[in-house]
Scaffold this motif. Structure first.
Motif, PDB file in Angstrom:
ATOM      1  N   GLU A  29       0.828  -1.206   0.000  1.00  0.00           N
ATOM      2  CA  GLU A  29       0.000   0.000   0.000  1.00  0.00           C
ATOM      3  C   GLU A  29       0.863   1.257   0.000  1.00  0.00           C
ATOM      4  N   ARG A  30       1.919   1.263   0.782  1.00  0.00           N
ATOM      5  CA  ARG A  30       2.791   2.439   0.830  1.00  0.00           C
ATOM      6  C   ARG A  30       3.457   2.688  -0.513  1.00  0.00           C
ATOM      7  N   ALA A  31       3.894   1.621  -1.159  1.00  0.00           N
ATOM      8  CA  ALA A  31       4.523   1.772  -2.476  1.00  0.00           C
ATOM      9  C   ALA A  31       3.498   2.245  -3.500  1.00  0.00           C
ATOM     10  N   PHE A  32       2.272   1.746  -3.396  1.00  0.00           N
ATOM     11  CA  PHE A  32       1.237   2.171  -4.326  1.00  0.00           C
ATOM     12  C   PHE A  32       0.919   3.658  -4.151  1.00  0.00           C
ATOM     13  N   VAL A  33       0.818   4.105  -2.909  1.00  0.00           N
ATOM     14  CA  VAL A  33       0.540   5.522  -2.651  1.00  0.00           C
ATOM     15  C   VAL A  33       1.649   6.392  -3.244  1.00  0.00           C
ATOM     16  N   ARG A  34       2.888   6.003  -3.045  1.00  0.00           N
ATOM     17  CA  ARG A  34       4.014   6.760  -3.616  1.00  0.00           C
ATOM     18  C   ARG A  34       3.924   6.804  -5.134  1.00  0.00           C
ATOM     19  N   ALA A  35       3.609   5.659  -5.735  1.00  0.00           N
ATOM     20  CA  ALA A  35       3.527   5.595  -7.202  1.00  0.00           C
ATOM     21  C   ALA A  35       2.408   6.492  -7.716  1.00  0.00           C
ATOM     22  N   ALA A  36       1.242   6.421  -7.067  1.00  0.00           N
ATOM     23  CA  ALA A  36       0.110   7.245  -7.503  1.00  0.00           C
ATOM     24  C   ALA A  36       0.436   8.730  -7.371  1.00  0.00           C
ATOM     25  N   GLU A  37       1.073   9.114  -6.267  1.00  0.00           N
ATOM     26  CA  GLU A  37       1.437  10.512  -6.063  1.00  0.00           C
ATOM     27  C   GLU A  37       2.388  10.999  -7.153  1.00  0.00           C
ATOM     28  N   ALA A  80       9.299   2.485  -5.953  1.00  0.00           N
ATOM     29  CA  ALA A  80       8.912   2.809  -4.581  1.00  0.00           C
ATOM     30  C   ALA A  80       9.079   1.599  -3.662  1.00  0.00           C
ATOM     31  N   TYR A  81       8.687   0.413  -4.146  1.00  0.00           N
ATOM     32  CA  TYR A  81       8.821  -0.792  -3.328  1.00  0.00           C
ATOM     33  C   TYR A  81      10.298  -1.099  -3.079  1.00  0.00           C
TER      34      TYR A  81
END
Length: 226
Positions: A29-37, A80-81
């Motif tokens: 989830e944290r990596a996904f949030v970074r990617a989306a941002e 990000a991951y």
């Protein structure tokens, strides 16, 4: 939380990584949030949670519409991951390494599978010192690209290792509904859900789990009963 069972003793054991043998702790989830941002997009975490276990590029295709944006999102997610893994935010789940060792000591062949790319899978294995922990490691790209919930990685593990004479001699374990669907579609005798990751017992059973375990640490004892 095991069920009654019958069938061949599994010779090939196909294990998921994040949430099953590797602690997730919100890294996806944290990596996904970074990617989306980084793409200037609003992160849809509900969808990400529902599709845990699926090939990540498939998730991004569904979320971002065009192939170009999906590929960009996937690249940003992988970066990000990797940053999170490099920062030390990656650890084995308690008893996972010991369970893998025990399965191999029982004479079973073990394959580790993931919904991540090969690059990310290799980074996780290196961070944990797990390069030689299993007989085989597979990403979706290693099995034709579709990933879960298709049975491709499970069947590729069978073809690559030749560890079993039949799909009925396969056990699959994972923490998501997609892991369960992949196992069921492959014809595996044991499709074990574990409660250390994304989905609860109800979700795992609805997706076809034959057994639900507290963690992968209980898998060697379960398979020893066959």
């Amino acid at each position: 939380m095991t069920d009654t069972h019958s069938g061949a003793s599994p010779k090939l054991v196909v294990l998921d990584m994040a949430g099953t043998t590797v602690a997730d702790d919100g890294l996806v989830e944290r990596a996904f949030v970074r990617a989306a941002e980084r793409l200037g997009a609003e992160p849809d975490l509900d969808y990400v949670r529902r599709t845990m276990g699926e090939s990540k590029i498939s998730v991004f295709r569904a979320l971002f519409g065009t192939e170009e944006r999906a590929q960009r999102a996937n690249t940003e997610f992988e970066h990000a991951y990797a940053e999170l893994v490099d920062s030390g935010a990656c650890a084995p789940l308690p008893g996972a390494a010991e369970a893998i060792a025990a399965l191999r000591e029982q004479g079973r062949t073990v394959a580790l599978t993931t919904g991540f790319s090969r690059t990310t899978q290799d980074a996780i294995l290196a961070a944990l010192g797990w390069q030689d922990i299993a007989d085989l490691t597979l990403s979706p790209a290693d099995a034709g690209g579709r990933g879960r919930p298709y049975p491709d990685m499970v069947l590729t593990a069978l073809l690559r290792t030749r560890a079993a004479d039949s799909v009925r001699e396969i056990a699959v374990a994972g923490d998501t509904a997609y892991d369960m669907l992949s196992g069921v579609r492959s014809g595996a005798t044991v499709v074990a859900g574990v409660l250390t990751g994304a989905h609860d017992e109800k979700t795992l059973r609805e997706a076809g789990a034959t057994h639900v375990l507290d963690s992968v640490a209980a898998l060697p004892a379960l398979l020893a009963e066959f």
